[in-house]
Design a protein around this motif. Structure first.
Motif, PDB file in Angstrom:
ATOM      1  N   ARG A  96       0.827  -1.211   0.000  1.00 16.61           N
ATOM      2  CA  ARG A  96       0.000   0.000   0.000  1.00 16.61           C
ATOM      3  C   ARG A  96       0.861   1.261   0.000  1.00 16.61           C
ATOM      4  O   ARG A  96       0.548   2.242  -0.674  1.00 16.61           O
ATOM      5  CB  ARG A  96      -0.941  -0.015   1.204  1.00 16.61           C
ATOM      6  N   ARG A 102       2.244   1.668  -3.523  1.00 15.59           N
ATOM      7  CA  ARG A 102       1.188   2.086  -4.443  1.00 15.59           C
ATOM      8  C   ARG A 102       0.887   3.569  -4.264  1.00 15.59           C
ATOM      9  O   ARG A 102       0.758   4.313  -5.235  1.00 15.59           O
ATOM     10  CB  ARG A 102      -0.076   1.258  -4.206  1.00 15.59           C
ATOM     11  N   ALA A 103       0.821   4.022  -3.013  1.00 16.38           N
ATOM     12  CA  ALA A 103       0.556   5.432  -2.735  1.00 16.38           C
ATOM     13  C   ALA A 103       1.683   6.306  -3.273  1.00 16.38           C
ATOM     14  O   ALA A 103       1.433   7.391  -3.816  1.00 16.38           O
ATOM     15  CB  ALA A 103       0.373   5.649  -1.231  1.00 16.38           C
ATOM     16  N   VAL A 134       3.596   5.711  -5.860  1.00 19.17           N
ATOM     17  CA  VAL A 134       3.478   5.785  -7.318  1.00 19.17           C
ATOM     18  C   VAL A 134       2.333   6.719  -7.689  1.00 19.17           C
ATOM     19  O   VAL A 134       2.479   7.586  -8.554  1.00 19.17           O
ATOM     20  CB  VAL A 134       3.273   4.383  -7.928  1.00 19.17           C
ATOM     21  N   ARG A 135       1.211   6.555  -7.025  1.00 19.83           N
ATOM     22  CA  ARG A 135       0.047   7.390  -7.353  1.00 19.83           C
ATOM     23  C   ARG A 135       0.290   8.869  -7.076  1.00 19.83           C
ATOM     24  O   ARG A 135      -0.217   9.724  -7.789  1.00 19.83           O
ATOM     25  CB  ARG A 135      -1.176   6.910  -6.574  1.00 19.83           C
ATOM     26  N   SER A 136       1.079   9.156  -6.048  1.00 23.60           N
ATOM     27  CA  SER A 136       1.331  10.559  -5.710  1.00 23.60           C
ATOM     28  C   SER A 136       2.454  11.173  -6.543  1.00 23.60           C
ATOM     29  O   SER A 136       2.675  12.369  -6.490  1.00 23.60           O
ATOM     30  CB  SER A 136       1.695  10.675  -4.228  1.00 23.60           C
ATOM     31  N   GLY A 137       3.168  10.335  -7.278  1.00 27.57           N
ATOM     32  CA  GLY A 137       4.271  10.831  -8.095  1.00 27.57           C
ATOM     33  C   GLY A 137       5.617  10.804  -7.379  1.00 27.57           C
ATOM     34  O   GLY A 137       6.628  11.185  -7.953  1.00 27.57           O
ATOM     35  N   LYS A 152       8.322   6.216  -9.323  1.00 24.42           N
ATOM     36  CA  LYS A 152       7.992   5.974 -10.721  1.00 24.42           C
ATOM     37  C   LYS A 152       8.221   4.500 -11.022  1.00 24.42           C
ATOM     38  O   LYS A 152       9.231   3.916 -10.610  1.00 24.42           O
ATOM     39  CB  LYS A 152       8.879   6.847 -11.603  1.00 24.42           C
TER      40      LYS A 152
END
Length: 77
Positions: free
Chosen positions: A48, A51-52, A54-57, A60
């Protein structure tokens, strides 16, 4: 027993890809026994977190081949 294993393997290979994947997971689980719930929880927390990121930038994703190239280069240093 070998005839039974052979027959099961033949039937398993006739399953669709998704069915074979589920069967593999079940077989591997049967070999490894029960995982420590604390380890499973820590693993899920890490998934988790990544994943967070990656999603927040903040992180990468890179291609698997590129990841291996970088790992091999780092080991040569």
């Amino acid at each position: 027993m070998a005839a039974t294993v052979g027959k099961v393997a033949e039937q398993a290979l006739g399953l669709p890809t998704a069915g074979r994947a589920v069967l593999v997971e079940k077989l591997l689980d049967s070999l490894s026994g029960k995982a420590d719930p604390r380890v499973e929880r820590a693993h899920l927390d890490e998934v988790r977190r990544r994943r967070a990121a990656v999603r927040s930038g903040k992180a990468k994703l890179i291609d698997g081949d590129e990841a291996l190239r970088r790992a091999r280069a780092a080991m040569r240093k």
